[in-house]
Scaffold this active site. Sequence first.
Site, mmCIF file in Angstrom:
data_model
loop_
_atom_site.group_PDB
_atom_site.id
_atom_site.type_symbol
_atom_site.label_atom_id
_atom_site.label_comp_id
_atom_site.label_asym_id
_atom_site.label_seq_id
_atom_site.Cartn_x
_atom_site.Cartn_y
_atom_site.Cartn_z
ATOM 1 N N LYS A 16 -34.529 -13.244 68.706
ATOM 2 C CA LYS A 16 -33.439 -13.613 69.621
ATOM 3 C C LYS A 16 -32.792 -14.934 69.212
ATOM 4 C CE LYS A 16 -36.427 -13.522 72.985
ATOM 5 N NZ LYS A 16 -37.599 -12.877 72.390
ATOM 6 N N GLY A 40 -41.400 -18.934 70.982
ATOM 7 C CA GLY A 40 -41.083 -19.564 69.703
ATOM 8 C C GLY A 40 -39.826 -18.949 69.131
ATOM 9 N N HIS A 41 -38.845 -19.764 68.834
ATOM 10 C CA HIS A 41 -37.597 -19.289 68.235
ATOM 11 C C HIS A 41 -37.451 -19.928 66.869
ATOM 12 C CE1 HIS A 41 -35.101 -18.163 72.040
ATOM 13 N NE2 HIS A 41 -36.049 -17.310 71.762
ATOM 14 N N GLN A 226 -39.610 -14.523 75.286
ATOM 15 C CA GLN A 226 -40.481 -13.340 75.267
ATOM 16 C C GLN A 226 -39.633 -12.056 75.312
ATOM 17 O OE1 GLN A 226 -41.675 -15.793 77.941
ATOM 18 N NE2 GLN A 226 -42.616 -16.819 76.227
#
Length: 429
Positions: A16, A40-41, A226
């Site tokens: 994302k 986490g991105h 998420q």
Amino acid sequence: MSATSVIGLQWGDEAKGKIVDLLTEEHDIVVRYQGGNNAGHTVQFGGQTYKLSLLPAGILRPGVTSVVTGGVVINPRAFLEELDGITSRNGDVDQDLLISNRAHVVFPWHMAEEAVLEKGRGGDAIGTTMRGIGTCYRDKAGRTHAVRMGDLVKPESLRERVTTVVQHKNRVLAALDPESVPLDAEAIFQEYSEYAARLAPFVTDTTSHLHKALAAGKRVLFEGAQGSLLDLDHGTFPFVTSSNSSGAGIHSGSGVPEREIGRMIGVVKAYTTRVGGGPFPTELDDEIGQHIRDEGNEYGTVTGRPRRCGWFDAVATGYGARLSGVDCLAVMLLDVLSKLEQIDVCEAYEIDGERTTDFPAQIEELGRAQPVLRTLPGWQVDITGVRRLEDLPPEARAYIDVVSELVGAPVDIVSVGPDREQTILVDRD
Ligand code: IMP
């Protein structure tokens, strides 16, 4: 309606961050509204890799305001470490960041309690990220021992508040695990006072800020963390996270009603991954699963755990899409499948001899689901340089069409590599 939302439709890690980063350019405000530093991105551009956990991706773009709303649980230490990391690379971001005074604060007791609870579940452990997220949300729902950002930044009452909560938590921890080391209230107060002093300038009523911004026509982007199948209410309970990670969380987490959202983008991987425990009908516990893990670098951004990998599951993803009410899909990591001779897609489940496309509410039933697979030819060509849909091999286009048809939403974006540039924008007109 000037808001856009980006939601993961599987079990998280759908990439994302890349889509949010792409869209940030055409928005004034980026909002994180649920979860915490369990998320986490990864965003890559200009040869640099940024790993974001609590901060919205807008933080990487000058002139874009980043807002962390009341539905997020904030570990101040993690937050400041992340902020300092970005400031040291990109300069000061102070004026572009707002934190809700309604957001709840993660304390050391949340991690300590989670460690004992997960250990106590033995083989049934949820496999959480151990960041104290679930225990913080539990205290929020319990109300009696919770601390919000608005409380954290009040030095006059914080010491008393921390002392009272620590007394209670030490009793709970001793009962759960007689060998646990008691927490030191004064040390926690001192540490958190320092965080509070640094964070205070950012803390405000973000709900009111967003209402005014929307009324003034500002373009707002909501960044989900998420995925929909990890949603506390609608996901694969109890193997879920502790917030509403489907579209359901936007309203409750930010205070912005859903009717403000004009475009809801569902982000899906071209296959499926899952971290932690819980049923996963299309899981590949073989060399193809390992191939996908290696090609997709499927290791957790937050914990480094190898992700479980499997075929695209249109039953699960279709359910995620209906839960979140998506207008279109972004299909990510298509290039990861490029070397496979043939690719399977799960189009239905067979449960106790019955074929269904409904996603079961009970994990026991989901655990008995046998995937009904449709086999498609692979393309076996490098697609990482492709920028137009018509330039993709016919097999890859056919694969996207099947995903779209089975999930029930058009595909607007296809990602063929980690970089911003490695993106195909589909012209549907
Ligand atoms: P928690 O959110 O740390 O309580 O973990 C609960 C479950 O959600 C575990 O299976 C985690 O692996 C999963 N989870 C939490 N955050 C993420 C994420 O950002 N991506 C994928 N899985 C996640």
